[in-house]
Design a protein around this motif. Structure first.
Motif, PDB file in Angstrom:
ATOM      1  N   PRO A  93       0.800  -1.226   0.000  1.00  0.00           N
ATOM      2  CA  PRO A  93       0.000   0.000   0.000  1.00  0.00           C
ATOM      3  C   PRO A  93       0.833   1.276   0.000  1.00  0.00           C
ATOM      4  O   PRO A  93       0.416   2.300  -0.561  1.00  0.00           O
ATOM      5  CB  PRO A  93      -0.806  -0.115   1.302  1.00  0.00           C
ATOM      6  CG  PRO A  93      -0.887  -1.578   1.573  1.00  0.00           C
ATOM      7  CD  PRO A  93       0.396  -2.156   1.073  1.00  0.00           C
ATOM      8  N   THR A 292      -6.065  16.284  -0.436  1.00  0.00           N
ATOM      9  CA  THR A 292      -5.263  15.092  -0.115  1.00  0.00           C
ATOM     10  C   THR A 292      -4.546  15.263   1.217  1.00  0.00           C
ATOM     11  O   THR A 292      -4.581  14.381   2.083  1.00  0.00           O
ATOM     12  CB  THR A 292      -4.236  14.820  -1.236  1.00  0.00           C
ATOM     13  OG1 THR A 292      -4.921  14.674  -2.480  1.00  0.00           O
ATOM     14  CG2 THR A 292      -3.445  13.553  -0.946  1.00  0.00           C
ATOM     15  N   ILE A 308      -8.884   3.594   6.736  1.00  0.00           N
ATOM     16  CA  ILE A 308      -8.511   4.089   5.397  1.00  0.00           C
ATOM     17  C   ILE A 308      -7.017   4.367   5.372  1.00  0.00           C
ATOM     18  O   ILE A 308      -6.510   5.183   6.150  1.00  0.00           O
ATOM     19  CB  ILE A 308      -9.305   5.357   5.031  1.00  0.00           C
ATOM     20  CG1 ILE A 308     -10.809   5.060   5.025  1.00  0.00           C
ATOM     21  CG2 ILE A 308      -8.864   5.888   3.663  1.00  0.00           C
ATOM     22  CD1 ILE A 308     -11.681   6.272   4.747  1.00  0.00           C
ATOM     23  N   HIS A 309      -6.310   3.715   4.474  1.00  0.00           N
ATOM     24  CA  HIS A 309      -4.848   3.846   4.394  1.00  0.00           C
ATOM     25  C   HIS A 309      -4.471   5.116   3.644  1.00  0.00           C
ATOM     26  O   HIS A 309      -5.191   5.577   2.743  1.00  0.00           O
ATOM     27  CB  HIS A 309      -4.262   2.620   3.676  1.00  0.00           C
ATOM     28  CG  HIS A 309      -2.779   2.491   3.819  1.00  0.00           C
ATOM     29  ND1 HIS A 309      -1.900   3.163   3.000  1.00  0.00           N
ATOM     30  CD2 HIS A 309      -2.016   1.788   4.686  1.00  0.00           C
ATOM     31  CE1 HIS A 309      -0.658   2.876   3.343  1.00  0.00           C
ATOM     32  NE2 HIS A 309      -0.705   2.035   4.367  1.00  0.00           N
ATOM     33  N   SER A 312      -4.672   4.910  -0.136  1.00  0.00           N
ATOM     34  CA  SER A 312      -5.976   5.149  -0.769  1.00  0.00           C
ATOM     35  C   SER A 312      -6.224   6.636  -0.951  1.00  0.00           C
ATOM     36  O   SER A 312      -6.754   7.079  -1.979  1.00  0.00           O
ATOM     37  CB  SER A 312      -7.095   4.532   0.079  1.00  0.00           C
ATOM     38  OG  SER A 312      -6.946   3.139   0.187  1.00  0.00           O
ATOM     39  N   VAL A 315      -4.027   7.989  -3.880  1.00  0.00           N
ATOM     40  CA  VAL A 315      -4.560   7.601  -5.186  1.00  0.00           C
ATOM     41  C   VAL A 315      -5.851   8.362  -5.475  1.00  0.00           C
ATOM     42  O   VAL A 315      -6.097   8.773  -6.612  1.00  0.00           O
ATOM     43  CB  VAL A 315      -4.787   6.076  -5.241  1.00  0.00           C
ATOM     44  CG1 VAL A 315      -5.495   5.680  -6.540  1.00  0.00           C
ATOM     45  CG2 VAL A 315      -3.450   5.333  -5.129  1.00  0.00           C
ATOM     46  N   PHE A 316      -6.685   8.587  -4.450  1.00  0.00           N
ATOM     47  CA  PHE A 316      -7.908   9.375  -4.618  1.00  0.00           C
ATOM     48  C   PHE A 316      -7.568  10.790  -5.108  1.00  0.00           C
ATOM     49  O   PHE A 316      -8.169  11.292  -6.066  1.00  0.00           O
ATOM     50  CB  PHE A 316      -8.667   9.442  -3.290  1.00  0.00           C
ATOM     51  CG  PHE A 316      -9.769  10.469  -3.259  1.00  0.00           C
ATOM     52  CD1 PHE A 316     -10.934  10.272  -3.992  1.00  0.00           C
ATOM     53  CD2 PHE A 316      -9.638  11.632  -2.515  1.00  0.00           C
ATOM     54  CE1 PHE A 316     -11.956  11.224  -3.967  1.00  0.00           C
ATOM     55  CE2 PHE A 316     -10.643  12.581  -2.482  1.00  0.00           C
ATOM     56  CZ  PHE A 316     -11.810  12.378  -3.213  1.00  0.00           C
TER      57      PHE A 316
END
Length: 490
Positions: A93, A292, A308-309, A312, A315-316
Motif C-alpha cells: 500500500p 489530499t 482508510i490507508h 488510498s 490515489v484518490f
C-alpha cells in the motif's frame, strides 16, 4: 566493414563490469560456503539473492530498477520463499501512496504551481541577501515535503541561478561577497530539498520503505500525521542549523554600504509577471493537493475511518486530477500521457526492497541475523541507535539512499526483534540517516544538480556537509530515543 557487422561498443563501464562478475560470485559463495547445519536452504537463498542484488545496486551493473526485479525471479524459483510472498511486496500500500504523491507532483509541475509557491515565499520574505537565502530554504523545503527531493532541486535550481545572475549583472554584490552568496544559495537548494523530504512519509524514499516494511512485517501503519509529528521537528531543527551555518559562519556576507543588500532585485517580480495571474488550472491542482493533505492529516483522528490507508487517499487525490477539466479545450488537468513522467523505476525500487524484507521474514533469516547481533544485547538502546545513525550516515554518502534503505531497514527489523526491543525506532533511525546526504556531489540528486551549476567546488560541499552530518547524528539520535516514543506511544 559494414555498419551492421561492426562490434558494438561496450555498454558497461569498469564499475558495471565489476558488478556483473562480483554479484554472481558473491551469490554462489554466500550460498555454498555457509553450512546447512548453520543456516537452512531458504534463508541461504534469500541472503545470497540479497548479496547479488546489493552488488548490482551498488555498481549499477544493470539499472537499479531492473536489479530490483531479481528477487521476484530468483527467490521463488530457488524456493527461498513462496511467489505470493515476494510478489505481494511489489504491491505494498505504501507504494500506491508514493505513486499517488508522484502523480500530484506531476500536476503541480505541469501547471507551474511550484514556481508560484517558491517565488511567492521569496517575495514575502524580502530581498536582502540573507532573506533571499531564507526564502530559498523555506520554499525548497516546503515543496520537498510533498515532491521528491530530486524534482524539487531541479525546480528550484533555475530560480537560484537566475538570482545569482541578477545579483552579478547589477553589481549588487561582488568579489568574495558574490562568491559567498552564490555558494550559499546553491547549497540551500540542495540541502533544503534533502531536509524537507525527511519530514513526510511521502517525499523521501527511505521513509516510504520504512512505512512499507512496518506495514508488511510488523502489521503497523505509520500514518502521515504520526511521521510528520515525529520527523517534522527534526527537519525544522536541521533547517534552522542550515540557515545559520550558511549565512553566519560558512558563507558570511560582509555588509558594506552598497553590499549585503539586494533590495533592488526585480527578478522575482519579473518571473511572477511571466507566470501571470493565479489561474483556474492552478486553483484546481491546489484544491486536489489541499484535499489530499487534509485527509492525510484528519483521517487518523476519526475513529470510524481509521481503516482508510494513506495510500488510498493519495490515489484518490491523483484520480481527481483526471476528472477535472482544464481551461484548455478538450484537455483535463492530467491526461494519461502525462504519466510518461511518472518515475516507475522508483516504485519498482520500493518493491525490490520490500521483497527482500519479506524474504528475510518468511525464510527465517531475521532470526539468524538476530543471533549474530547477540553481542549488542548488553548495550543501552541509546548507544545502539547512535551507532546505527553513524554507520548509515557514512554509508549513504557513498551509496544511493534508496539502496541503503532497501538493504539496512530489513536488517534493523531483524536487529530489533533479536534484541527484544521495538524495531520501529531502529528503522526510523536508519531511514532518517539514509535520507541525510550532504557531503559529496554524488551522494544524492540535489547535490549533483546544484554542483552541475558550476559555482561550487567539492570542498565547499564537503566542508558544509561534515557539519550537517554531525548535527544530524545528534538530532536524529535524540529525536528517535526521546521524541519518537512520545509520538508513537512506544
Amino acid at each position: 566493414m559494414n555498419e551492421t557487422t561492426n562490434p558494438p561498443s561496450s555498454s558497461y563501464s569498469k564499475r558495471n563490469m565489476i558488478g556483473l562478475f562480483l554479484g554472481p560470485a558473491l551469490f554462489l559463495l554466500t550460498y555454498f560456503l555457509i553450512p546447512d547445519s548453520i543456516m537452512g536452504h531458504e534463508p541461504r537463498v534469500v541472503l545470497a539473492v540479497t548479496m547479488l542484488v546489493a552488488t548490482f545496486w551498488i555498481t549499477e551493473a544493470i539499472p537499479m530498477a531492473a536489479a530490483s526485479l531479481v528477487p521476484i525471479v530468483l527467490i521463488p524459483v530457488l524456493q527461498g520463499a513462496e511467489m505470493g510472498t515476494i510478489a505481494s511486496a511489489y504491491a505494498n500500500p505504501v507504494i500506491f501512496m508514493y505513486a499517488g504523491g508522484f502523480v500530484i507532483a506531476i500536476a503541480i509541475e505541469k501547471w507551474n504551481l511550484h514556481r508560484r509557491i517558491a517565488l511567492g515565499i521569496i517575495g514575502m520574505i524580502g530581498s536582502q541577501s540573507q532573506r533571499i537565502i531564507l526564502g530559498i530554504i523555506i520554499s525548497t523545503a516546503a515543496i520537498s515535503m510533498f515532491v521528491s527531493n530530486a524534482a524539487t532541486a531541479l525546480m528550484m535550481l533555475p530560480v537560484a541561478v537566475a538570482l545569482i545572475k541578477e545579483v552579478k549583472d547589477k553589481q549588487i554584490l561582488s568579489g568574495d561577497n558574490l562568491r559567498s552568496f552564490s555558494k550559499s544559495i546553491l547549497l540551500s537548494v540542495a540541502y533544503a530539498a534533502t531536509i524537507g523530504g525527511l519530514a513526510t512519509i511521502v517525499a523521501a524514499v527511505p521513509n516510504a520503505v520504512l512505512a512499507g516494511i512496518a506495514y508488511e512485517q510488523l502489521g503497523r501503519t505509520v500514518t502521515f500525521v504520526e511521521w510528520f509529528m515525529f520527523a517534522g521537528p527534526v527537519a525544522l531543527l536541521m533547517l534552522v542549523i542550515l540557515y545559520f551555518y550558511l549565512t553566519r559562519i560558512a558563507f558570511k556576507i560582509t555588509k558594506n554600504d552598497e553590499e549585503g543588500n539586494t533590495g533592488n532585485i526585480d527578478f522575482i517580480k519579473e518571473e511572477k509577471k511571466k507566470l501571470g495571474k493565479f489561474n483556474y488550472n492552478e486553483f484546481m491542482v491546489s484544491i486536489a493537493f489541499g484535499l489530499t493533505v487534509l485527509l492525510w492529516v484528519t483521517l487518523p483522528f476519526i475513529e470510524d475511518l481509521d481503516f482508510i490507508h494513506d495510500g488510498s487517499v493519495a490515489v484518490f487525490g491523483a484520480l481527481l486530477l483526471f476528472f477535472i477539466p482544464s481551461n484548455k479545450k478538450g484537455e483535463r488537468i492530467l491526461e494519461w500521457q502525462d504519466m510518461t513522467r511518472l518515475p516507475w523505476g522508483v516504485l519498482i525500487l520500493f518493491g525490490g526492497g520490500m521483497a527482500i524484507a519479506a524474504g528475510f521474514s518468511s525464510s527465517g533469516l531475521n532470526e539468524h541475523i538476530g543471533d549474530l547481533l547477540g553481542m549488542l544485547q548488553g548495550l543501552e538502546v541509546f548507544f545502539i541507535i547512535l551507532l546505527l545513525v553513524v554507520i548509515v550516515l557514512a554509508i549513504t554518502e557513498i551509496l544511493s539512499n534508496t539502496a541503503v534503505a532497501n538493504l539496512v531497514l530489513p536488517l534493523t527489523l531483524g536487529m530489533g526483534l533479536a534484541l527484544g526491543i521495538d524495531p520501529l525506532p531502529l528503522m526510523a533511525a536508519a531511514a532518517l540517516s539514509a535520507g541525510s546526504c550532504y557531503m559529496l556531489p554524488v551522494a544524492t540528486p540535489p547535490n549533483t544538480a546544484v554542483f552541475s551549476a558550476g559555482y561550487l567546488e567539492i570542498g565547499d560541499m564537503a566542508k558544509a556537509g561534515v557539519w550537517l552530518n554531525l548535527a544530524s547524528i545528534v538530532i536524529i539520535t535524540l529525536a528517535v530515543y526521546y521524541w519518537m516514543p512520545v509520538v508513537f506511544g512506544l
